[in-house]
Design a protein around this motif. Structure first.
Motif, PDB file in Angstrom:
ATOM      1  N   ALA A 155      11.825   2.689 -24.923  1.00 21.74           N
ATOM      2  CA  ALA A 155      11.253   3.876 -25.575  1.00 21.74           C
ATOM      3  C   ALA A 155      12.193   4.347 -26.685  1.00 21.74           C
ATOM      4  CB  ALA A 155      10.982   4.963 -24.536  1.00 21.74           C
ATOM      5  N   ARG A 156      12.966   5.395 -26.438  1.00 16.01           N
ATOM      6  CA  ARG A 156      13.873   5.939 -27.439  1.00 16.01           C
ATOM      7  C   ARG A 156      15.263   6.118 -26.852  1.00 16.01           C
ATOM      8  NH1 ARG A 156      10.727   4.278 -30.425  1.00 16.01           N
ATOM      9  NH2 ARG A 156       9.631   5.304 -32.143  1.00 16.01           N
ATOM     10  N   GLY A 157      16.289   5.783 -27.643  1.00 17.47           N
ATOM     11  CA  GLY A 157      17.655   5.845 -27.168  1.00 17.47           C
ATOM     12  C   GLY A 157      18.104   7.234 -26.772  1.00 17.47           C
ATOM     13  N   LEU A 217      11.453   3.213 -18.844  1.00 24.11           N
ATOM     14  CA  LEU A 217      11.123   4.387 -19.642  1.00 24.11           C
ATOM     15  C   LEU A 217      10.085   4.048 -20.711  1.00 24.11           C
ATOM     16  CD1 LEU A 217      14.686   5.905 -20.209  1.00 24.11           C
ATOM     17  CD2 LEU A 217      13.104   6.262 -18.293  1.00 24.11           C
ATOM     18  N   HIS A 218       9.008   4.838 -20.749  1.00 23.23           N
ATOM     19  CA  HIS A 218       7.930   4.624 -21.724  1.00 23.23           C
ATOM     20  C   HIS A 218       7.393   5.953 -22.252  1.00 23.23           C
ATOM     21  CE1 HIS A 218       7.852   0.376 -20.731  1.00 23.23           C
ATOM     22  NE2 HIS A 218       7.919   0.731 -19.461  1.00 23.23           N
ATOM     23  N   CYS A 219       8.266   6.926 -22.378  1.00 20.99           N
ATOM     24  CA  CYS A 219       7.830   8.257 -22.828  1.00 20.99           C
ATOM     25  C   CYS A 219       8.359   8.537 -24.230  1.00 20.99           C
ATOM     26  CB  CYS A 219       8.328   9.332 -21.862  1.00 20.99           C
ATOM     27  SG  CYS A 219      10.109   9.294 -21.574  1.00 20.99           S
ATOM     28  N   PRO A 220       7.682   9.403 -24.976  1.00 21.12           N
ATOM     29  CA  PRO A 220       8.208   9.789 -26.283  1.00 21.12           C
ATOM     30  C   PRO A 220       9.456  10.642 -26.135  1.00 21.12           C
ATOM     31  CG  PRO A 220       6.295  11.113 -25.731  1.00 21.12           C
ATOM     32  CD  PRO A 220       6.412  10.070 -24.662  1.00 21.12           C
ATOM     33  N   LEU A 221      10.264  10.696 -27.174  1.00 18.54           N
ATOM     34  CA  LEU A 221      11.455  11.544 -27.180  1.00 18.54           C
ATOM     35  C   LEU A 221      11.093  12.918 -27.702  1.00 18.54           C
ATOM     36  CD1 LEU A 221      14.552  11.909 -26.920  1.00 18.54           C
ATOM     37  CD2 LEU A 221      14.723  11.090 -29.276  1.00 18.54           C
ATOM     38  N   THR A 222      11.417  13.946 -26.921  1.00 15.09           N
ATOM     39  CA  THR A 222      11.198  15.327 -27.336  1.00 15.09           C
ATOM     40  C   THR A 222      12.497  16.107 -27.118  1.00 15.09           C
ATOM     41  OG1 THR A 222      10.510  16.112 -25.135  1.00 15.09           O
ATOM     42  CG2 THR A 222       8.790  15.160 -26.566  1.00 15.09           C
ATOM     43  N   GLU A 223      12.553  17.311 -27.626  1.00 10.05           N
ATOM     44  CA  GLU A 223      13.743  18.132 -27.393  1.00 10.05           C
ATOM     45  C   GLU A 223      13.882  18.475 -25.924  1.00 10.05           C
ATOM     46  OE1 GLU A 223      16.284  18.691 -29.395  1.00 10.05           O
ATOM     47  OE2 GLU A 223      15.165  17.307 -30.681  1.00 10.05           O
ATOM     48  N   LYS A 265       2.970   6.730 -39.494  1.00  8.82           N
ATOM     49  CA  LYS A 265       3.986   5.915 -38.826  1.00  8.82           C
ATOM     50  C   LYS A 265       3.475   4.498 -38.592  1.00  8.82           C
ATOM     51  CE  LYS A 265       7.677   4.809 -36.452  1.00  8.82           C
ATOM     52  NZ  LYS A 265       8.986   4.622 -37.079  1.00  8.82           N
ATOM     53  N   HIS A 266       4.283   3.529 -38.960  1.00 10.64           N
ATOM     54  CA  HIS A 266       4.014   2.111 -38.710  1.00 10.64           C
ATOM     55  C   HIS A 266       4.444   1.819 -37.276  1.00 10.64           C
ATOM     56  CE1 HIS A 266       4.639  -2.300 -39.135  1.00 10.64           C
ATOM     57  NE2 HIS A 266       3.793  -2.221 -40.137  1.00 10.64           N
ATOM     58  N   GLY A 267       3.657   2.319 -36.309  1.00 12.39           N
ATOM     59  CA  GLY A 267       4.022   2.251 -34.909  1.00 12.39           C
ATOM     60  C   GLY A 267       3.571   3.521 -34.222  1.00 12.39           C
ATOM     61  N   THR A 268       4.187   3.828 -33.082  1.00 12.92           N
ATOM     62  CA  THR A 268       3.718   4.966 -32.292  1.00 12.92           C
ATOM     63  C   THR A 268       4.676   6.149 -32.260  1.00 12.92           C
ATOM     64  OG1 THR A 268       4.650   3.939 -30.307  1.00 12.92           O
ATOM     65  CG2 THR A 268       2.342   3.476 -30.801  1.00 12.92           C
ATOM     66  N   GLY A 269       5.992   5.892 -32.327  1.00  7.00           N
ATOM     67  CA  GLY A 269       6.960   6.984 -32.189  1.00  7.00           C
ATOM     68  C   GLY A 269       7.163   7.737 -33.491  1.00  7.00           C
ATOM     69  N   THR A 270       6.942   9.041 -33.465  1.00  5.12           N
ATOM     70  CA  THR A 270       7.064   9.852 -34.680  1.00  5.12           C
ATOM     71  C   THR A 270       8.302  10.745 -34.668  1.00  5.12           C
ATOM     72  OG1 THR A 270       5.647  11.565 -33.700  1.00  5.12           O
ATOM     73  CG2 THR A 270       4.564   9.884 -35.052  1.00  5.12           C
ATOM     74  N   ASP A 271       9.292  10.428 -33.813  1.00  4.10           N
ATOM     75  CA  ASP A 271      10.474  11.286 -33.712  1.00  4.10           C
ATOM     76  C   ASP A 271      11.364  11.214 -34.949  1.00  4.10           C
ATOM     77  OD1 ASP A 271      10.725   8.654 -32.139  1.00  4.10           O
ATOM     78  OD2 ASP A 271      12.815   9.096 -32.616  1.00  4.10           O
ATOM     79  N   ILE A 292       7.680   4.090 -13.332  1.00  2.00           N
ATOM     80  CA  ILE A 292       7.319   4.120 -14.746  1.00  2.00           C
ATOM     81  C   ILE A 292       7.354   5.568 -15.225  1.00  2.00           C
ATOM     82  CG2 ILE A 292       5.472   3.710 -16.429  1.00  2.00           C
ATOM     83  CD1 ILE A 292       6.542   1.118 -15.435  1.00  2.00           C
ATOM     84  N   VAL A 293       8.167   5.849 -16.237  1.00  2.00           N
ATOM     85  CA  VAL A 293       8.240   7.191 -16.804  1.00  2.00           C
ATOM     86  C   VAL A 293       7.418   7.206 -18.094  1.00  2.00           C
ATOM     87  CG1 VAL A 293       9.732   9.040 -17.640  1.00  2.00           C
ATOM     88  CG2 VAL A 293      10.527   7.507 -15.810  1.00  2.00           C
TER      89      VAL A 293
END
Length: 311
Positions: free
Chosen positions: A231-233, A201-207, A74-80, A149-150
């Motif tokens: 973070a993620r929408g 919000l600064h957390c990854p997106l998970t199910e 990933k060109h970045g941090t989020g792999t969702d 901060i989340v």
């Protein structure tokens, strides 16, 4: 001469510093806005050993089109946007350039916080229309307010430290955090939502956390709170947020990510003046562009050549 192995980049470019690291490979660019079918077609044509993900989704379809594929970076941090279960089932390593754009995203989060609190876009528009609103202007003073901060990864930690420097009471929620920056207090998520004047919000997106901000959770926010998401929408139920802003429950919000990107037109967010929007560019800066490219390239080489440990 032996033909070079191929690495596909799901974008139109890569930092020169990253390209230099990958000089032993043929680099194939997928274009500015590649769709999954486009990436799959390129994978079938070139059978890459690695894919660097800038835009688009990496699905099982793409992986099956590239039998030689060993690493998705990933060109970045989020792999969702990468189907990690499919990759694991096929023995394909998935890596991210952890921390490469942390400074840029944290700075953009604060740009949105300040823009919301000080109504900067609104004032700019009014001035250009010939108005002078000094007599009626009111703003939120952040000094002494509570910042929630989340997610206390590298980005969240940077955003939290800035909050401390601004004179805010800073709380954070992160079930995986083992240490916290000085001046930051760990709390549970309901308390953070309930007590914060600003939530970022600064957390990854998970199910598990998809739609974590919905009608029920937004109802527990302080009246007049500010919400920022870099973070993620998918973390936010967008119709519920629109309602909270239109009703005045929230003072303002700043968003850099959305459930569907690019954000569809028409969209209810476009008609809410207390909502500040940017097109998922929080991690975009000159330095971050180089850092993400180099990090992604190093992660590819870590798998293909064993020269380092993937991020």
């Amino acid at each position: 001469m032996t033909k070079k192995q191929v690495i596909i980049v799901t974008g139109a470019d890569l930092a020169p510093e990253a390209l230099a690291l990958l000089g032993d490979y043929e680099i194939v660019f997928a274009g500015k806005t590649p769709q999954t079918a486009d990436i799959a077609a390129l994978a079938k044509e070139h059978n890459p050993v690695g894919i660097i993900v800038r835009y688009g989704s990496l699905t099982a379809e793409v992986m099956d089109a590239a039998p030689a594929l060993k690493v998705i970076s990933k060109h970045g941090t989020g792999t969702d946007t990468i189907d990690k279960s499919a990759a694991q089932a096929r023995g394909i390593k998935v890596a991210a350039a952890a921390g490469a754009n942390a400074a840029a995203v944290a700075e953009h989060a604060w740009a949105l916080i300040l823009a919301c609190a000080k109504a900067v876009p609104h004032l700019n528009d009014r001035m250009r229309q010939g108005h002078w609103d000094k007599a009626t202007y009111r703003a939120v003073e952040l000094n002494g307010c509570t910042l929630g901060i989340v997610g206390l990864g590298e980005i969240g930690r940077r955003a939290a430290v800035i909050g401390v420097a601004m004179g805010m009471h800073v709380t954070a929620f992160d079930p995986y955090a083992t240490t916290v920056p000085e001046g930051v207090t760990l709390v549970d998520l309901p308390r953070l939502f309930r007590e914060s004047d600003v939530v970022s919000l600064h957390c990854p997106l998970t199910e598990e956390n998809r739609g974590m901000l919905n009608r029920e959770t937004l109802a527990t926010f302080k009246d007049g709170a500010i919400l920022v998401n870099t973070a993620r929408g998918g973390l936010i139920d967008e119709p519920a947020l629109a309602e909270a802003l239109q009703s005045g429950k929230l003072y303002a919000a700043g968003l850099d990510s959305f459930a569907v990107e690019p954000m569809p037109v028409p969209h209810p967010f476009r008609d809410i003046p207390s909502l500040i929007l940017s097109p998922h560019i929080g991690g975009v800066s000159n330095a971050a562009y180089v850092n993400m490219g180099v990090g992604a390239a190093k992660n590819v080489l870590a798998v293909l050549q064993g020269v380092a440990t993937p991020a």
